[in-house]
Design a protein around this motif. Structure first.
Motif, PDB file in Angstrom:
ATOM      1  N   ASN A  30     -58.298  26.654  64.661  1.00 23.89           N
ATOM      2  CA  ASN A  30     -58.118  27.624  63.582  1.00 23.89           C
ATOM      3  C   ASN A  30     -59.425  27.921  62.869  1.00 23.89           C
ATOM      4  N   GLU A  31     -60.224  26.903  62.629  1.00 21.85           N
ATOM      5  CA  GLU A  31     -61.493  27.095  61.924  1.00 21.85           C
ATOM      6  C   GLU A  31     -62.515  27.848  62.783  1.00 21.85           C
ATOM      7  N   LEU A  32     -62.563  27.557  64.063  1.00 23.51           N
ATOM      8  CA  LEU A  32     -63.529  28.223  64.938  1.00 23.51           C
ATOM      9  C   LEU A  32     -63.197  29.694  65.151  1.00 23.51           C
ATOM     10  N   CYS A  33     -61.904  30.010  65.201  1.00 20.38           N
ATOM     11  CA  CYS A  33     -61.492  31.363  65.554  1.00 20.38           C
ATOM     12  C   CYS A  33     -60.994  32.200  64.383  1.00 20.38           C
ATOM     13  N   GLY A  34     -60.692  31.563  63.273  1.00 18.68           N
ATOM     14  CA  GLY A  34     -60.116  32.307  62.169  1.00 18.68           C
ATOM     15  C   GLY A  34     -58.680  32.720  62.422  1.00 18.68           C
ATOM     16  N   HIS A  35     -58.016  32.076  63.394  1.00 20.73           N
ATOM     17  CA  HIS A  35     -56.606  32.332  63.691  1.00 20.73           C
ATOM     18  C   HIS A  35     -55.755  31.303  62.973  1.00 20.73           C
ATOM     19  N   GLN A  36     -54.453  31.530  62.986  1.00 24.26           N
ATOM     20  CA  GLN A  36     -53.546  30.547  62.420  1.00 24.26           C
ATOM     21  C   GLN A  36     -52.557  30.095  63.483  1.00 24.26           C
ATOM     22  N   VAL A  37     -52.932  29.057  64.224  1.00 22.10           N
ATOM     23  CA  VAL A  37     -52.024  28.406  65.159  1.00 22.10           C
ATOM     24  C   VAL A  37     -51.385  27.275  64.368  1.00 22.10           C
ATOM     25  N   ASN A  38     -50.056  27.249  64.307  1.00 21.25           N
ATOM     26  CA  ASN A  38     -49.373  26.239  63.495  1.00 21.25           C
ATOM     27  C   ASN A  38     -49.496  24.841  64.067  1.00 21.25           C
ATOM     28  N   ASP A  39     -49.464  24.736  65.388  1.00 21.55           N
ATOM     29  CA  ASP A  39     -49.539  23.416  66.007  1.00 21.55           C
ATOM     30  C   ASP A  39     -49.934  23.582  67.468  1.00 21.55           C
ATOM     31  N   MET A  40     -50.993  22.916  67.866  1.00 24.17           N
ATOM     32  CA  MET A  40     -51.372  22.915  69.274  1.00 24.17           C
ATOM     33  C   MET A  40     -50.485  21.864  69.955  1.00 24.17           C
ATOM     34  N   PRO A  41     -49.561  22.300  70.812  1.00 26.69           N
ATOM     35  CA  PRO A  41     -48.625  21.365  71.433  1.00 26.69           C
ATOM     36  C   PRO A  41     -49.318  20.379  72.382  1.00 26.69           C
ATOM     37  N   THR A  42     -48.605  19.322  72.710  1.00 24.63           N
ATOM     38  CA  THR A  42     -49.084  18.361  73.688  1.00 24.63           C
ATOM     39  C   THR A  42     -49.464  19.091  74.964  1.00 24.63           C
ATOM     40  N   SER A  43     -50.615  18.791  75.504  1.00 23.20           N
ATOM     41  CA  SER A  43     -51.160  19.412  76.715  1.00 23.20           C
ATOM     42  C   SER A  43     -51.512  20.881  76.512  1.00 23.20           C
ATOM     43  N   GLY A  44     -51.630  21.317  75.270  1.00 24.62           N
ATOM     44  CA  GLY A  44     -52.033  22.691  74.992  1.00 24.62           C
ATOM     45  C   GLY A  44     -53.505  22.887  75.328  1.00 24.62           C
ATOM     46  N   ILE A  45     -53.839  24.118  75.676  1.00 26.99           N
ATOM     47  CA  ILE A  45     -55.223  24.440  75.995  1.00 26.99           C
ATOM     48  C   ILE A  45     -55.537  25.823  75.422  1.00 26.99           C
ATOM     49  N   ALA A  46     -56.685  25.919  74.805  1.00 29.74           N
ATOM     50  CA  ALA A  46     -57.146  27.192  74.262  1.00 29.74           C
ATOM     51  C   ALA A  46     -58.531  27.464  74.830  1.00 29.74           C
ATOM     52  N   THR A  47     -58.771  28.708  75.196  1.00 30.71           N
ATOM     53  CA  THR A  47     -60.081  29.126  75.661  1.00 30.71           C
ATOM     54  C   THR A  47     -60.713  29.955  74.549  1.00 30.71           C
ATOM     55  N   VAL A  48     -61.889  29.513  74.110  1.00 29.62           N
ATOM     56  CA  VAL A  48     -62.596  30.171  73.019  1.00 29.62           C
ATOM     57  C   VAL A  48     -63.990  30.547  73.512  1.00 29.62           C
ATOM     58  N   THR A  49     -64.403  31.775  73.238  1.00 30.27           N
ATOM     59  CA  THR A  49     -65.742  32.210  73.612  1.00 30.27           C
ATOM     60  C   THR A  49     -66.579  32.454  72.354  1.00 30.27           C
ATOM     61  N   PHE A  50     -67.882  32.316  72.526  1.00 28.73           N
ATOM     62  CA  PHE A  50     -68.843  32.528  71.450  1.00 28.73           C
ATOM     63  C   PHE A  50     -69.989  33.379  71.982  1.00 28.73           C
ATOM     64  N   ASP A  51     -70.594  34.155  71.111  1.00 32.30           N
ATOM     65  CA  ASP A  51     -71.800  34.903  71.458  1.00 32.30           C
ATOM     66  C   ASP A  51     -73.008  34.038  71.123  1.00 32.30           C
ATOM     67  N   GLY A  52     -74.025  34.087  71.953  1.00 33.65           N
ATOM     68  CA  GLY A  52     -75.255  33.365  71.662  1.00 33.65           C
ATOM     69  C   GLY A  52     -75.237  31.923  72.127  1.00 33.65           C
ATOM     70  N   GLU A  53     -76.178  31.161  71.599  1.00 33.25           N
ATOM     71  CA  GLU A  53     -76.353  29.761  72.001  1.00 33.25           C
ATOM     72  C   GLU A  53     -75.419  28.849  71.209  1.00 33.25           C
ATOM     73  N   TRP A  54     -75.220  27.655  71.757  1.00 33.46           N
ATOM     74  CA  TRP A  54     -74.363  26.668  71.100  1.00 33.46           C
ATOM     75  C   TRP A  54     -74.819  26.382  69.676  1.00 33.46           C
ATOM     76  N   LYS A  55     -76.117  26.300  69.468  1.00 35.43           N
ATOM     77  CA  LYS A  55     -76.627  25.941  68.143  1.00 35.43           C
ATOM     78  C   LYS A  55     -76.289  27.006  67.091  1.00 35.43           C
ATOM     79  N   ALA A  56     -75.918  28.207  67.528  1.00 32.81           N
ATOM     80  CA  ALA A  56     -75.573  29.286  66.605  1.00 32.81           C
ATOM     81  C   ALA A  56     -74.080  29.334  66.274  1.00 32.81           C
TER      82      ALA A  56
END
Length: 76
Positions: A30-56
């Motif tokens: 939720n913090e990384l994406c600004g979304h509101q997922v109520n609960d990441m279920p057991t064995s849940g997986i989310a794919t998140v992308t970012f622009d730029g380098e990891w340090k940014a």
């Protein structure tokens, strides 16, 4: 602490997988994406992308591309 780990990743890494327990992983998503997922279920997986380098990577700069979990599937 997890955000700091992400920011310190090797720039040569194109992708990484973070594994952890709830409720921390739901909060991180939720913090990384600004979304509101109520609960990441057991064995849940989310794919998140970012622009730029990891340090940014900062909070609310991620884009959730996919969110899936076993009970989401509908069986006939």
């Amino acid at each position: 602490a997890m955000l700091e780990i992400v920011q310190q990743l090797d720039p040569a890494a194109d992708s990484v997988m973070l594994v952890g327990h709830n409720s921390y992983m739901t909060n991180l998503l939720n913090e990384l994406c600004g979304h509101q997922v109520n609960d990441m279920p057991t064995s849940g997986i989310a794919t998140v992308t970012f622009d730029g380098e990891w340090k940014a990577v900062q909070l609310k700069t991620g884009k959730m591309q996919n969110f899936d979990y076993p009970k989401k599937a509908k069986f006939a």
